[in-house]
Write an enzyme that holds these catalytic residues in place. Structure first.
Site, PDB file in Angstrom:
ATOM      1  N   SER A 143      43.981  33.108  41.302  1.00  0.00           N
ATOM      2  CA  SER A 143      44.542  34.243  42.035  1.00  0.00           C
ATOM      3  C   SER A 143      44.341  33.985  43.521  1.00  0.00           C
ATOM      4  O   SER A 143      43.429  33.245  43.909  1.00  0.00           O
ATOM      5  CB  SER A 143      43.815  35.532  41.630  1.00  0.00           C
ATOM      6  OG  SER A 143      44.108  36.588  42.530  1.00  0.00           O
ATOM      7  N   TYR A 156      36.166  40.621  39.691  1.00  0.00           N
ATOM      8  CA  TYR A 156      37.370  39.795  39.545  1.00  0.00           C
ATOM      9  C   TYR A 156      37.382  38.690  40.607  1.00  0.00           C
ATOM     10  O   TYR A 156      37.632  37.519  40.296  1.00  0.00           O
ATOM     11  CB  TYR A 156      38.611  40.676  39.683  1.00  0.00           C
ATOM     12  CG  TYR A 156      39.916  39.939  39.529  1.00  0.00           C
ATOM     13  CD1 TYR A 156      40.407  39.610  38.263  1.00  0.00           C
ATOM     14  CD2 TYR A 156      40.674  39.592  40.641  1.00  0.00           C
ATOM     15  CE1 TYR A 156      41.619  38.953  38.113  1.00  0.00           C
ATOM     16  CE2 TYR A 156      41.882  38.941  40.502  1.00  0.00           C
ATOM     17  CZ  TYR A 156      42.347  38.626  39.238  1.00  0.00           C
ATOM     18  OH  TYR A 156      43.560  37.953  39.104  1.00  0.00           O
TER      19      TYR A 156
END
Length: 255
Positions: A143, A156
């Site tokens: 990401s 995350y």
């Protein structure tokens, strides 16, 4: 076709980016192991799309956050399709919470699936490749948040930051085995995980203002990057992250 005579295992491929990757690799000739937590209708639909693309494969269920399950998925894939040449660590989860309110259960879930899962899935596939004396490709779906802070999603970000360093280390350690290891890091992609954003015009407008290309990413944008890294065309690319974000990472500011 670029992926003829290869078998690709794509984790979390019952929907979204994972499904798009499975289908794109199948379009180029790869047989696909559709992996998801359950062998449910969504996973079977991905397999149907793989077959419609002119290839074949199978569905194997397992929780990648469990080392036992991860090893079992790899063993089952080899038993069904004979080998694995490409691993795409796509399975991932996130939990939204202020840091002071993050629960241990949510932290464990995010780190187990996103980082521990990718680590031990990779280990199992690399053992298979080593034992069969073949090189291979490992592609992780990371990401932009391996670099970009994301308040209220600290676990995350930690998982994706860990994945970034894991790739750098493994690229060096696995190069003698002929195995390349890379990340693809999407920015904002129009998938179900972003449903709230997609239905909030003000929030969506603010995000698009941060994206130089002025649009959300498509799952196909990510799948095409994975295809490149999984193919022989990327045989000299290892230890790096390919950002698929429309320029978001270098133009972002918190509102």
């Amino acid at each position: 076709m670029r992926m003829n005579d290869t078998v690709a295992l794509v984790t979390g491929s019952a929907q979204g980016i994972g499904r798009a990757i499975a289908v794109r690799l199948a379009q180029e000739g790869a047989k696909i192991v559709v992996e998801d937590r359950q062998d449910a209708d969504a996973a079977e639909q991905t397999l149907a799309q793989v077959r419609a693309a002119g290839s074949d494969g199978c569905v194997i269920a397992g929780n990648v956050g469990s080392v036992h399950d991860a090893r079992g998925v790899v063993d089952a894939a080899v038993a069904k399709l004979g080998r694995i040449d490409v691993l795409v660590n796509n399975a991932g989860v996130e939990r939204n919470a202020p840091f002071l309110e993050v629960s241990e259960a949510d932290y464990d879930l995010v780190l187990d699936v996103n980082l521990k899962g990718a680590f031990f899935m990779t280990q199992a596939v690399v053992r298979h490749l080593r034992d069969s004396h073949r090189g291979g490709r490992i592609v992780n779906i990371s990401s932009v948040h391996e670099e970009l802070p994301f308040p209220h999603f600290t676990s995350y970000c930690a998982s994706k930051g860990g994945m970034k360093m894991m790739v750098r280390n493994l690229a060096i350690e696995l190069a003698p085995l002929g195995i390349t290891v890379n990340n693809v890091a999407p920015g904002a992609v129009g998938t179900a995980i972003n449903n709230k954003l997609l239905h909030d015009p003000a929030e969506l407008s603010a995000l698009l203002a941060n994206i130089p290309l002025k649009r959300l990413g498509k799952v196909e944008d990510v799948a095409n990057a994975v295809l490149f890294l999984a193919s022989d065309e990327a045989s000299y690319v290892t230890g790096t992250t390919v950002y698929v974000d429309g320029g978001l990472l270098w133009n972002y500011s918190e509102q």
